[in-house]
Design a protein around this motif. Structure first.
Motif, PDB file in Angstrom:
ATOM      1  N   GLN A  50       0.825  -1.200   0.000  1.00 45.49           N
ATOM      2  CA  GLN A  50       0.000   0.000   0.000  1.00 45.49           C
ATOM      3  C   GLN A  50       0.861   1.252   0.000  1.00 45.49           C
ATOM      4  O   GLN A  50       1.926   1.285   0.603  1.00 45.49           O
ATOM      5  CB  GLN A  50      -0.924   0.021   1.216  1.00 45.49           C
ATOM      6  N   GLU A  51       0.355   2.262  -0.689  1.00 46.63           N
ATOM      7  CA  GLU A  51       1.060   3.532  -0.735  1.00 46.63           C
ATOM      8  C   GLU A  51       0.750   4.313   0.536  1.00 46.63           C
ATOM      9  O   GLU A  51      -0.377   4.320   1.013  1.00 46.63           O
ATOM     10  CB  GLU A  51       0.598   4.316  -1.956  1.00 46.63           C
ATOM     11  N   GLY A  52       1.752   4.979   1.075  1.00 49.12           N
ATOM     12  CA  GLY A  52       1.557   5.746   2.295  1.00 49.12           C
ATOM     13  C   GLY A  52       0.647   6.938   2.078  1.00 49.12           C
ATOM     14  O   GLY A  52       0.485   7.436   0.956  1.00 49.12           O
ATOM     15  N   LYS A  53       0.047   7.419   3.131  1.00 53.61           N
ATOM     16  CA  LYS A  53      -0.859   8.561   3.037  1.00 53.61           C
ATOM     17  C   LYS A  53      -0.110   9.851   2.709  1.00 53.61           C
ATOM     18  O   LYS A  53      -0.680  10.767   2.150  1.00 53.61           O
ATOM     19  CB  LYS A  53      -1.629   8.742   4.351  1.00 53.61           C
ATOM     20  N   THR A  54       1.159   9.936   3.032  1.00 54.65           N
ATOM     21  CA  THR A  54       1.916  11.158   2.771  1.00 54.65           C
ATOM     22  C   THR A  54       2.519  11.177   1.370  1.00 54.65           C
ATOM     23  O   THR A  54       3.130  12.159   0.986  1.00 54.65           O
ATOM     24  CB  THR A  54       3.058  11.309   3.790  1.00 54.65           C
ATOM     25  N   ALA A  55       2.354  10.095   0.603  1.00 53.65           N
ATOM     26  CA  ALA A  55       2.957  10.043  -0.730  1.00 53.65           C
ATOM     27  C   ALA A  55       2.338  11.081  -1.663  1.00 53.65           C
ATOM     28  O   ALA A  55       3.018  11.646  -2.509  1.00 53.65           O
ATOM     29  CB  ALA A  55       2.795   8.647  -1.322  1.00 53.65           C
TER      30      ALA A  55
ATOM     31  N   ASP B 182      -4.933   1.091  -4.735  1.00 51.44           N
ATOM     32  CA  ASP B 182      -4.872   1.238  -3.283  1.00 51.44           C
ATOM     33  C   ASP B 182      -6.185   0.834  -2.629  1.00 51.44           C
ATOM     34  O   ASP B 182      -6.188   0.275  -1.529  1.00 51.44           O
ATOM     35  CB  ASP B 182      -4.527   2.672  -2.893  1.00 51.44           C
TER      36      ASP B 182
END
Length: 76
Positions: free
Chosen positions: A24-29, A52
């Motif tokens: 999963q891609e981070g929320k800050t990406a 995602d």
């Protein structure tokens, strides 16, 4: 015999759960791309969101099955 099979399934679920969380891609990406001026197109953003979303859905269901299987194993 059943407990051993369920334990193997639990280990496989744990490995799968770890892999899904790490994919999963981070929320800050998204913020990093906005600050650095990343050249994301509209289509690639929607594609990433749908991927995602699928990973988040898989995470939820695998985690639920993992917890239920853990409870079943503790009762056996």
């Amino acid at each position: 015999m059943v407990k051993m099979i369920l334990s193997v399934v639990q280990v496989l679920l744990a490995v799968f759960l770890i892999a899904v969380v790490l994919l999963q891609e981070g929320k800050t990406a998204g913020m990093n791309g906005a600050i650095s001026g990343g050249a994301d197109t509209f289509l690639s953003k929607n594609k990433a969101r749908s991927w995602d979303a699928k990973l988040a859905r898989y995470t939820k269901w695998v985690a639920i099955v993992f917890v239920v299987l853990t409870l079943v194993l503790s009762l056996i």
